[in-house]
Design an enzyme around this catalytic site. Sequence first.
Site, PDB file in Angstrom:
ATOM      1  N   LYS A   1       0.877  -1.177   0.000  1.00  0.00           N
ATOM      2  CA  LYS A   1       0.000   0.000   0.000  1.00  0.00           C
ATOM      3  C   LYS A   1       0.903   1.211   0.000  1.00  0.00           C
ATOM      4  CE  LYS A   1      -2.397   1.656   3.626  1.00  0.00           C
ATOM      5  NZ  LYS A   1      -3.505   1.825   4.598  1.00  0.00           N
TER       6      LYS A   1
ATOM      7  N   GLY B   1      -4.992   4.698  17.360  1.00  0.00           N
ATOM      8  CA  GLY B   1      -4.517   5.923  16.704  1.00  0.00           C
ATOM      9  C   GLY B   1      -3.014   6.017  16.549  1.00  0.00           C
TER      10      GLY B   1
HETATM   11  P1  NAD Z   1      -8.858  12.703  11.796  1.00  0.00           P
HETATM   12  O1  NAD Z   1      -7.888  13.752  11.399  1.00  0.00           O
HETATM   13  O2  NAD Z   1     -10.131  12.563  11.060  1.00  0.00           O
HETATM   14  O3  NAD Z   1      -9.219  12.861  13.364  1.00  0.00           O
HETATM   15  C1  NAD Z   1      -8.204  13.119  14.305  1.00  0.00           C
HETATM   16  C2  NAD Z   1      -8.727  12.853  15.708  1.00  0.00           C
HETATM   17  O4  NAD Z   1      -7.670  13.150  16.630  1.00  0.00           O
HETATM   18  C3  NAD Z   1      -9.889  13.736  16.107  1.00  0.00           C
HETATM   19  O5  NAD Z   1     -10.675  13.043  17.068  1.00  0.00           O
HETATM   20  C4  NAD Z   1      -9.192  14.930  16.763  1.00  0.00           C
HETATM   21  O6  NAD Z   1     -10.014  15.649  17.641  1.00  0.00           O
HETATM   22  C5  NAD Z   1      -8.095  14.207  17.516  1.00  0.00           C
HETATM   23  N1  NAD Z   1      -6.952  15.068  17.805  1.00  0.00           N
HETATM   24  C6  NAD Z   1      -6.329  15.944  16.968  1.00  0.00           C
HETATM   25  N2  NAD Z   1      -5.321  16.551  17.621  1.00  0.00           N
HETATM   26  C7  NAD Z   1      -5.314  16.059  18.886  1.00  0.00           C
HETATM   27  C8  NAD Z   1      -4.499  16.293  20.028  1.00  0.00           C
HETATM   28  N3  NAD Z   1      -3.502  17.163  19.991  1.00  0.00           N
HETATM   29  N4  NAD Z   1      -4.765  15.588  21.144  1.00  0.00           N
HETATM   30  C9  NAD Z   1      -5.769  14.677  21.193  1.00  0.00           C
HETATM   31  N5  NAD Z   1      -6.569  14.411  20.137  1.00  0.00           N
HETATM   32  C10 NAD Z   1      -6.338  15.098  18.999  1.00  0.00           C
HETATM   33  O7  NAD Z   1      -8.022  11.328  11.776  1.00  0.00           O
HETATM   34  P2  NAD Z   1      -8.547   9.842  11.576  1.00  0.00           P
HETATM   35  O8  NAD Z   1      -8.527   9.517  10.127  1.00  0.00           O
HETATM   36  O9  NAD Z   1      -9.778   9.627  12.350  1.00  0.00           O
HETATM   37  O10 NAD Z   1      -7.323   9.029  12.231  1.00  0.00           O
HETATM   38  C11 NAD Z   1      -7.117   9.056  13.631  1.00  0.00           C
HETATM   39  C12 NAD Z   1      -5.784   8.445  13.947  1.00  0.00           C
HETATM   40  O11 NAD Z   1      -5.764   7.069  13.558  1.00  0.00           O
HETATM   41  C13 NAD Z   1      -4.582   9.085  13.239  1.00  0.00           C
HETATM   42  O12 NAD Z   1      -3.522   9.190  14.159  1.00  0.00           O
HETATM   43  C14 NAD Z   1      -4.248   8.079  12.140  1.00  0.00           C
HETATM   44  O13 NAD Z   1      -2.904   8.148  11.745  1.00  0.00           O
HETATM   45  C15 NAD Z   1      -4.561   6.793  12.871  1.00  0.00           C
HETATM   46  N6  NAD Z   1      -4.780   5.621  12.013  1.00  0.00           N
HETATM   47  C16 NAD Z   1      -4.303   4.431  12.460  1.00  0.00           C
HETATM   48  C17 NAD Z   1      -4.478   3.287  11.692  1.00  0.00           C
HETATM   49  C18 NAD Z   1      -3.998   1.971  12.209  1.00  0.00           C
HETATM   50  O14 NAD Z   1      -4.009   0.993  11.448  1.00  0.00           O
HETATM   51  N7  NAD Z   1      -3.631   1.851  13.457  1.00  0.00           N
HETATM   52  C19 NAD Z   1      -5.123   3.380  10.459  1.00  0.00           C
HETATM   53  C20 NAD Z   1      -5.656   4.607  10.052  1.00  0.00           C
HETATM   54  C21 NAD Z   1      -5.467   5.733  10.851  1.00  0.00           C
END
Ligand code: NAD
Length: 333
Positions: A79, A232
Amino acid sequence: MADGNGAMPANLVTIVPEGEIAGLMTPEAAFDAVEATFAAMATGAAYNFPVIREAIGHADALYGFKSGFDRDSLAMGLKSGGYWPGNEAKGLTNHQSTVILFDADTGRVKALVGGNLLTALRTAAASAVSIKHLARPDAKVLGMIGAGHQSAFQMRAAASQRRFEKVIGWNYHPEMLSRLEDTASELGLPFEAVSLEDMGAQADVIITITSSFAPQLMADWVNPGTHISCMGTDTKGKQEVEAALLARATVFTDEIAQSVSIGEAQHAIAAGLIAESDIAEIGAVINGTHPGRSSDDEITLFDGTGVGLQDLAVAAKVVELAEAKGVAAHVPF
Ligand code: NAD
């Protein structure tokens, strides 16, 4: 074999564009693909290659690759994609990804598949797999930390695993909590916004899905018996829960190498609170070689870092579904 003029047999590449994925892939199919992948990883039949993710110095973008090979399913590929913060202003999704699958017997390219929706489905599926195998069977209250794009997928997938009676939520940006309320309502569940302390006191299962770089959920706030899916933290430096929580919990992950380097465990390892040998692969629980939860009081924590093999598994499933439905496009290559 080459013909008399030296030409090779034509290779037909299957193309499944992003816009087709929603009509093909289901959360259930993503769950099955991800559960089978974790199981194959734990037997050693499937492995991920080291992740590459770079700030490229252009358009503020992060760009990279996740890849691997599964000898059981013969899924092979990568990917490619990342995060372009300026995309929203152009009417595009900030996260962009595409999966390329290759034929494990010849190395020829097999398929090109849109990866945006698949990423959300496979990430939610991973969390749901952990809930299936680790949460208490009588879990009633689901706690959500995070209300971004992924959160709705996470809540829906979690709700398919236990008879939750209520969803409680907290988000760093409270104005985003309506996404959680709307999703809970879609699932027929009441929703309540709570403080993080109340979340720890009430929730049986907690999902963290934020882009936080500092701990939000403290170890002392969490009740015995809780299952936590930390989804996250997928990059060096990110953190959602206090490192001491990993010392209080029994820690599981998708892949140990990623957990200790880019997952939630990076902080507990760096602080000397846990050792790599304290972390178990969720695939071992699926395969029955690790007992998983051992009591109703145990705190279980799944460090879901997101592995390339999850992407390959769901993309391969989409190709199969597109071929079966006759909607796959083919291009000679
Ligand atoms: P998004 O940008 O739509 O949402 C971000 C979220 O984080 C929101 O709830 C926001 O309020 C919160 N946030 C932002 N800054 C913050 C801070 N300083 N402190 C606390 N919370 C904060 O992102 P998303 O697409 O929902 O993705 C969320 C997370 O999941 C990202 O870190 C992304 O990289 C991760 N992710 C992980 C996987 C995995 O396989 N583990 C896959 C996809 C995404």
